[in-house]
Design an enzyme around this catalytic site. Structure first.
Site, PDB file in Angstrom:
ATOM      1  N   ARG A  94       0.585  -1.454   0.621  1.00 50.17           N
ATOM      2  CA  ARG A  94      -0.045  -0.312  -0.078  1.00 50.17           C
ATOM      3  C   ARG A  94       0.377   1.304  -0.162  1.00 50.17           C
ATOM      4  O   ARG A  94       0.567   1.931  -0.419  1.00 50.17           O
ATOM      5  CB  ARG A  94      -1.144   0.366   1.190  1.00 50.17           C
ATOM      6  CG  ARG A  94      -1.769   1.487   1.652  1.00 50.17           C
ATOM      7  CD  ARG A  94      -3.470   0.875   2.288  1.00 50.17           C
ATOM      8  NE  ARG A  94      -2.634  -0.191   2.362  1.00 50.17           N
ATOM      9  CZ  ARG A  94      -2.694   0.491   4.322  1.00 50.17           C
ATOM     10  NH1 ARG A  94      -3.602   1.912   4.498  1.00 50.17           N
ATOM     11  NH2 ARG A  94      -2.520  -0.051   5.187  1.00 50.17           N
ATOM     12  N   TYR A 132     -15.238  21.818  -9.294  1.00 52.04           N
ATOM     13  CA  TYR A 132     -15.864  21.134 -10.418  1.00 52.04           C
ATOM     14  C   TYR A 132     -16.925  19.741  -9.023  1.00 52.04           C
ATOM     15  O   TYR A 132     -16.651  20.056  -8.254  1.00 52.04           O
ATOM     16  CB  TYR A 132     -14.631  19.370 -10.315  1.00 52.04           C
ATOM     17  CG  TYR A 132     -14.896  18.431 -10.940  1.00 52.04           C
ATOM     18  CD1 TYR A 132     -15.027  17.788 -11.428  1.00 52.04           C
ATOM     19  CD2 TYR A 132     -14.344  16.935  -9.779  1.00 52.04           C
ATOM     20  CE1 TYR A 132     -15.259  16.691 -11.921  1.00 52.04           C
ATOM     21  CE2 TYR A 132     -14.289  15.822 -10.046  1.00 52.04           C
ATOM     22  CZ  TYR A 132     -14.668  15.314 -11.302  1.00 52.04           C
ATOM     23  OH  TYR A 132     -15.014  14.192 -11.317  1.00 52.04           O
ATOM     24  N   LYS A 138      -6.284  12.176 -16.784  1.00 48.84           N
ATOM     25  CA  LYS A 138      -6.924  13.560 -17.918  1.00 48.84           C
ATOM     26  C   LYS A 138      -5.070  13.508 -19.137  1.00 48.84           C
ATOM     27  O   LYS A 138      -5.396  12.559 -19.414  1.00 48.84           O
ATOM     28  CB  LYS A 138      -7.362  15.360 -17.667  1.00 48.84           C
ATOM     29  CG  LYS A 138      -8.292  14.952 -16.420  1.00 48.84           C
ATOM     30  CD  LYS A 138     -10.016  14.574 -17.407  1.00 48.84           C
ATOM     31  CE  LYS A 138     -10.930  15.063 -16.209  1.00 48.84           C
ATOM     32  NZ  LYS A 138     -11.608  14.445 -14.656  1.00 48.84           N
ATOM     33  N   ASP A 174      -6.885  22.769  -7.455  1.00 45.95           N
ATOM     34  CA  ASP A 174      -7.383  21.870  -7.998  1.00 45.95           C
ATOM     35  C   ASP A 174      -6.644  22.427  -9.825  1.00 45.95           C
ATOM     36  O   ASP A 174      -7.436  23.126 -10.316  1.00 45.95           O
ATOM     37  CB  ASP A 174      -8.912  21.477  -8.723  1.00 45.95           C
ATOM     38  CG  ASP A 174      -8.981  20.248  -9.718  1.00 45.95           C
ATOM     39  OD1 ASP A 174      -7.956  20.266 -10.274  1.00 45.95           O
ATOM     40  OD2 ASP A 174     -10.212  20.084  -9.516  1.00 45.95           O
TER      41      ASP A 174
END
Length: 392
Positions: free
Chosen positions: A55, A108, A205, A180
């Site tokens: 992890r 967003y 993206k 962001d």
């Protein structure tokens, strides 16, 4: 070192690559140790690229994290299974019951939903502010305001924020500044030079660039990296090494892809500016976009994503425009090689600090890597369909 060279060279330390060009995919949950001393050393140095537990990541992750952190100008980068997971984890890492959050009004949409549901349920209050508020943000700051969240340009309507001014005022009140930064990607702005403390990317993206991986990143400065790193681990956030490999591969072509996206989008936008159906462009590189002056100051380039507003139209006419396109397809993401189109309605329903004129429909485009003449012809045919509906 110039950005184009950085993109090719970063994250290729032989410690992780073992001398090959691309970091190999290392799939592992359990790391084995021969001695207690090795295990204790790994536990103590688990944040310095030492194998500890799956992890925490492995060489594939460490190489990509190092590349993103250096590109954005931060100290360390945490990885998440999506951009939304990155946003939620960053906010939850630094906010607690009784804290106050300042969130831009054009955030967003999943970010806004998170604030209004999960964070509200945890006793965290959110105030939405006009993204163009500038120095006026000081009037909204309370003694318990902990975080100022930015997104520049903002989602859908593309307002560009005065990030340096907002960051300076936030720091005067001991607030954490989060951004962001997905639209700019790691190469078209330098968030930490503008006072940002944590920069968030939906790597889904432009970093991945091929519409086949979901991933988020959050890069922090030296003050907040230890907390972000540890809290993201406590929240169980991790990513598949196979996905990280694809993101690393996408990163290597980010510079050339962004340059072509920008070139194509500017050509399409200039053509749209001549169309009688178009009221105005919401492309940060155009003066008609709110906050354009900050784009000129703070960004080194643009990309393929922008919006434009029609002079008139309704659901039926916009449907005629966006349906039956040959190259522009309808989809909610962006940043891949393909062109996308969305007719956006209901913006007024997700704004509380600002108003939106619902009489003029908004169209969002992601201009991909197709031949730009084909894309313009596709849009021209769409306008013809729309005008036939309006003429009835």
């Amino acid at each position: 070192m110039e950005k184009e060279t950085q993109i090719v060279c970063l994250g290729r330390d032989k410690k992780w690559t073992k001398g090959v060009v691309n970091p190999p995919v290392v799939r592992a949950s359990t790391m084995l140790f021969d001695t207690m001393d090795e295990m204790r050393f790994a536990a103590k140095n688990k944040t310095n690229g030492e194998m500890f537990y799956g992890r925490r990541g492995g060489p594939t992750h460490f190489a990509f994290q190092a590349a993103i952190a250096e590109l954005e100008g931060g100290v360390g980068t945490a990885l998440y299974p999506s951009g939304t997971a990155a946003i939620s984890s960053v906010l939850m890492s630094f906010l607690k019951a009784g804290d106050h959050l300042l969130m831009l009004d054009n955030a967003y949409e999943p970010t806004r939903a998170l604030c209004d549901s999960l964070l509200a349920g945890f006793g965290i209050e959110t105030t939405y502010y006009d993204p163009l508020i500038g120095a006026g943000i000081s009037e909204l700051i309370r003694p318990n305001t902990k975080v100022l969240f930015l997104e520049s340009p903002g989602s859908i309507t593309m307002e560009i924020q005065d990030v340096p001014t907002l960051s300076r005022i936030a720091h005067e009140h001991n607030m954490i500044v989060m951004l962001d930064n997905t639209w700019a990607s790691p190469i078209n702005s330098r968030p930490f030079e503008m006072g940002v403390d944590i920069s968030i990317q939906a790597a889904t993206k432009y970093i991945v660039g091929h519409s086949d991986v979901m991933m988020g990143t959050a890069t922090a400065n030296s003050q907040y990296w230890p907390t972000l790193r540890e809290n993201s681990y406590l929240l169980g956030q991790c990513t598949s090494p196979d996905d990280v490999y694809l993101a690393s591969r996408g990163l290597r072509t980010l510079g050339v892809r962004m340059a072509q996206h920008e070139k194509n989008a500017l050509t399409v936008a200039n053509w749209l500016a001549t169309r009688p159906e178009v009221d105005h462009l919401r492309h940060p590189a155009f003066a008609s976009c709110p906050g354009h002056e900050f784009f000129k100051r703070d960004f080194s380039g643009s990309n393929g994503l922008f919006s434009f507003v029609l002079k008139e139209g309704d659901l039926q006419s916009v449907t005629a425009l966006v349906e039956n396109m040959r190259y522009f397809k309808m989809g909610f993401s962006w940043g891949g090689f393909e062109s996308l189109i969305l007719g956006v309605f209901g913006i007024d329903k997700i704004r509380t600090a600002t108003q939106w004129d619902t009489s003029k429909p908004l169209i969002r485009l992601h201009v991909g890597l197709e031949n730009v003449d084909d894309l313009i012809a596709d849009l021209e045919a769409g306008f013809e369909r729309m005008n036939k509906v309006l003429a009835k």
